[in-house]
Design an enzyme around this catalytic site. Structure first.
Site, mmCIF file in Angstrom:
data_model
loop_
_atom_site.group_PDB
_atom_site.id
_atom_site.type_symbol
_atom_site.label_atom_id
_atom_site.label_comp_id
_atom_site.label_asym_id
_atom_site.label_seq_id
_atom_site.Cartn_x
_atom_site.Cartn_y
_atom_site.Cartn_z
ATOM 1 N N LYS A 1 0.828 -1.195 0.000
ATOM 2 C CA LYS A 1 0.000 0.000 0.000
ATOM 3 C C LYS A 1 0.873 1.261 0.000
ATOM 4 O O LYS A 1 1.888 1.331 0.706
ATOM 5 C CB LYS A 1 -0.926 0.016 1.221
ATOM 6 C CG LYS A 1 -1.923 -1.134 1.245
ATOM 7 C CD LYS A 1 -2.961 -0.998 0.161
ATOM 8 C CE LYS A 1 -4.004 -2.097 0.235
ATOM 9 N NZ LYS A 1 -5.095 -1.911 -0.734
ATOM 10 N N ASP B 1 -0.510 -0.010 -4.490
ATOM 11 C CA ASP B 1 -1.918 0.376 -4.451
ATOM 12 C C ASP B 1 -2.066 1.646 -3.626
ATOM 13 O O ASP B 1 -1.761 1.668 -2.438
ATOM 14 C CB ASP B 1 -2.733 -0.751 -3.823
ATOM 15 C CG ASP B 1 -4.229 -0.497 -3.845
ATOM 16 O OD1 ASP B 1 -4.661 0.558 -4.340
ATOM 17 O OD2 ASP B 1 -4.974 -1.369 -3.359
ATOM 18 N N GLU C 1 -1.740 0.861 -8.809
ATOM 19 C CA GLU C 1 -3.176 0.588 -8.711
ATOM 20 C C GLU C 1 -3.966 1.744 -8.136
ATOM 21 O O GLU C 1 -3.597 2.302 -7.109
ATOM 22 C CB GLU C 1 -3.374 -0.661 -7.842
ATOM 23 C CG GLU C 1 -4.812 -1.032 -7.575
ATOM 24 C CD GLU C 1 -4.917 -2.329 -6.785
ATOM 25 O OE1 GLU C 1 -5.952 -2.528 -6.130
ATOM 26 O OE2 GLU C 1 -3.958 -3.133 -6.806
ATOM 27 N N GLU D 1 -11.579 -1.862 -9.135
ATOM 28 C CA GLU D 1 -12.274 -2.351 -7.947
ATOM 29 C C GLU D 1 -13.401 -1.418 -7.516
ATOM 30 O O GLU D 1 -14.331 -1.847 -6.830
ATOM 31 C CB GLU D 1 -11.307 -2.561 -6.782
ATOM 32 C CG GLU D 1 -10.776 -1.294 -6.154
ATOM 33 C CD GLU D 1 -9.903 -1.572 -4.942
ATOM 34 O OE1 GLU D 1 -10.377 -1.316 -3.815
ATOM 35 O OE2 GLU D 1 -8.763 -2.018 -5.122
ATOM 36 N N ASP E 1 -14.362 -6.428 -9.831
ATOM 37 C CA ASP E 1 -14.801 -7.107 -8.613
ATOM 38 C C ASP E 1 -16.211 -7.640 -8.858
ATOM 39 O O ASP E 1 -17.129 -6.873 -9.153
ATOM 40 C CB ASP E 1 -14.782 -6.097 -7.457
ATOM 41 C CG ASP E 1 -15.186 -6.672 -6.116
ATOM 42 O OD1 ASP E 1 -16.199 -7.412 -6.070
ATOM 43 O OD2 ASP E 1 -14.535 -6.358 -5.104
ATOM 44 N N HIS F 1 -10.244 -7.938 -7.998
ATOM 45 C CA HIS F 1 -10.066 -7.416 -6.650
ATOM 46 C C HIS F 1 -10.751 -8.307 -5.621
ATOM 47 O O HIS F 1 -11.936 -8.635 -5.762
ATOM 48 C CB HIS F 1 -10.661 -6.002 -6.577
ATOM 49 C CG HIS F 1 -10.827 -5.465 -5.194
ATOM 50 N ND1 HIS F 1 -12.060 -5.363 -4.572
ATOM 51 C CD2 HIS F 1 -9.915 -5.016 -4.288
ATOM 52 C CE1 HIS F 1 -11.903 -4.856 -3.364
ATOM 53 N NE2 HIS F 1 -10.627 -4.634 -3.157
#
Length: 377
Positions: free
Chosen positions: A183, A212, A238, A264, A287, A314
């Site tokens: 992250k 992400d 991401e 996502e 997703d 996702h």
């Protein structure tokens, strides 16, 4: 990769797919670990279940989820509108069922609550359809391959310090997983870059590192941080910008060599089309719950294929493993365990790959006693 195995022919007897009953409920699942990113924490999984039965005696179980809020709104939409529409429809015809439900909710489409409700029903319809045919979902939906490479997200949360990130990444590598997601979104770019550099130094060049940012950046900041990340051979960047910012993602994609991953937080096939037409998505992370179910998920995957773009869905690994194995352009499956408390069997992992279940239906072995214990009144 494990070679495809032959499957027994489905039963030849025709089962009446007419839906004769349907119910929905909400169960709260505790998170398996603390999960934080640049904009939020994963508080709990509000899991919305749908159970339907057909005149042929087949049961279908479907579900969708939120990460802490909105579950009651999804449940209300199901109970006050969609479940009644289901009665009399044919579970063998998921396109017709999905369209009927969509038409019944035009006043609230396209939107997150409606898509999540549609997904809970649509996954139940596919479960019943596959069960009646005797086929596992991954075969019924396309049957490209029996397993898909895994990457891990559980070791990359934003609150972990650098030593923890490194230790988790090394452990994922030892287990044979192909990548790890870290992250991003620290206050200053150099903080993100230093964390990523430590992981790269620990795992070497042979492991993929995904980044992400969870919609936390402006286009200008995302472009600046992408330049910091490029020397580290990042596999994808991401969701750096808000999901509605197609133009910003296009600017980013044009400015960097890093693949840009989105999806996502997109809730319709049309939104994915906009990204792909604009050249703003290098990898699609559709997703199944948020896009409205298996029926539209497959449309997005095949749409991406027509643009020569890969799919890496996702979350929801227990369901996405089958869908990823169904389509030819799937790249990776995200490893975030979340259903172990309410299932009897875990996802099978072999040589760093998630293996699609061979049981007819969705292949999720639910523990209904555990689910009932977590029901929300």
């Amino acid at each position: 990769m494990t070679p495809a195995q032959p499957h027994p022919a489905p039963a030849t007897r025709a089962l009446d797919g007419t839906i004769v009953s349907a119910e929905a409920w909400l169960s709260d699942l505790e998170v398996e670990t603390v999960r934080t990113d640049a904009v939020q924490s994963f508080l709990k999984q509000e899991t919305i279940f749908v159970r339907l039965r057909t005149a042929g005696g087949v049961e279908g179980i479907g579900y969708s989820y939120t990460i802490g809020t909105g579950g009651q709104a999804v449940l209300s939409l199901l109970r006050t509108c969609l479940l009644d529409v289901l009665i009399g429809l044919d579970a063998h015809r998921p396109e017709a069922v999905w369209r009927a439900l969509f038409s019944a909710t035009r006043a609230t489409t396209v939107g997150a609550i409606t898509s999540l409700a549609l997904a809970a029903v649509d996954t139940a319809v596919w479960d019943a359809r596959c069960t009646a045919s005797g086929l596992p979902l991954w075969v019924a939906a396309g049957g490209t391959r029996p397993s898909i490479p895994l990457y891990d997200t559980e070791g990359g949360w934003l609150h972990f310090d650098t030593d923890e990130l490194v230790a988790q990444a090394v452990e994922s590598q030892r287990r044979g997983l192909g990548g790890v997601k870290i992250k991003a979104g620290k206050p200053r770019g150099h903080e993100d870059a230093e964390r990523l550099a430590a992981v790269r130094a620990a795992v070497g060049p042979g492991m993929d590192i995904m980044v992400d940012a969870n919609q936390s950046m402006t286009a200008a900041e995302a472009i600046r941080r992408a330049a910091l990340f490029e020397p580290l051979d990042i596999f994808w960047f991401e969701e750096p910008l808000p999901a509605e910012d197609v133009a910003g993602h296009r600017r980013l994609a044009e400015s960097t060599t890093l693949p840009v991953a989105v999806g996502e937080s997109l809730y319709s096939v049309g939104h994915f089309r906009e990204y792909l037409q604009a050249g703003a998505a290098s990898i699609v992370q559709v997703d199944v719950a948020r896009v409205g179910g298996i029926t539209p998920w497959l449309k997005v995957a095949h749409l991406a294929e027509s643009f020569n773009v890969a799919v890496a869905p996702h979350f929801l690994m227990e369901l996405h493993v089958s869908l990823s194995c169904a389509v030819p352009n799937a790249l990776y499956l995200e490893h975030i365990p979340q259903l172990r408390a309410v299932t009897k069997r875990e996802l099978v992992i072999r040589d760093g790959h998630g293996v699609a279940p061979d049981a007819p239906g969705l292949g999720i072995d639910w523990d209904f006693d555990a689910i009932d214990d977590r029901r929300v009144a």
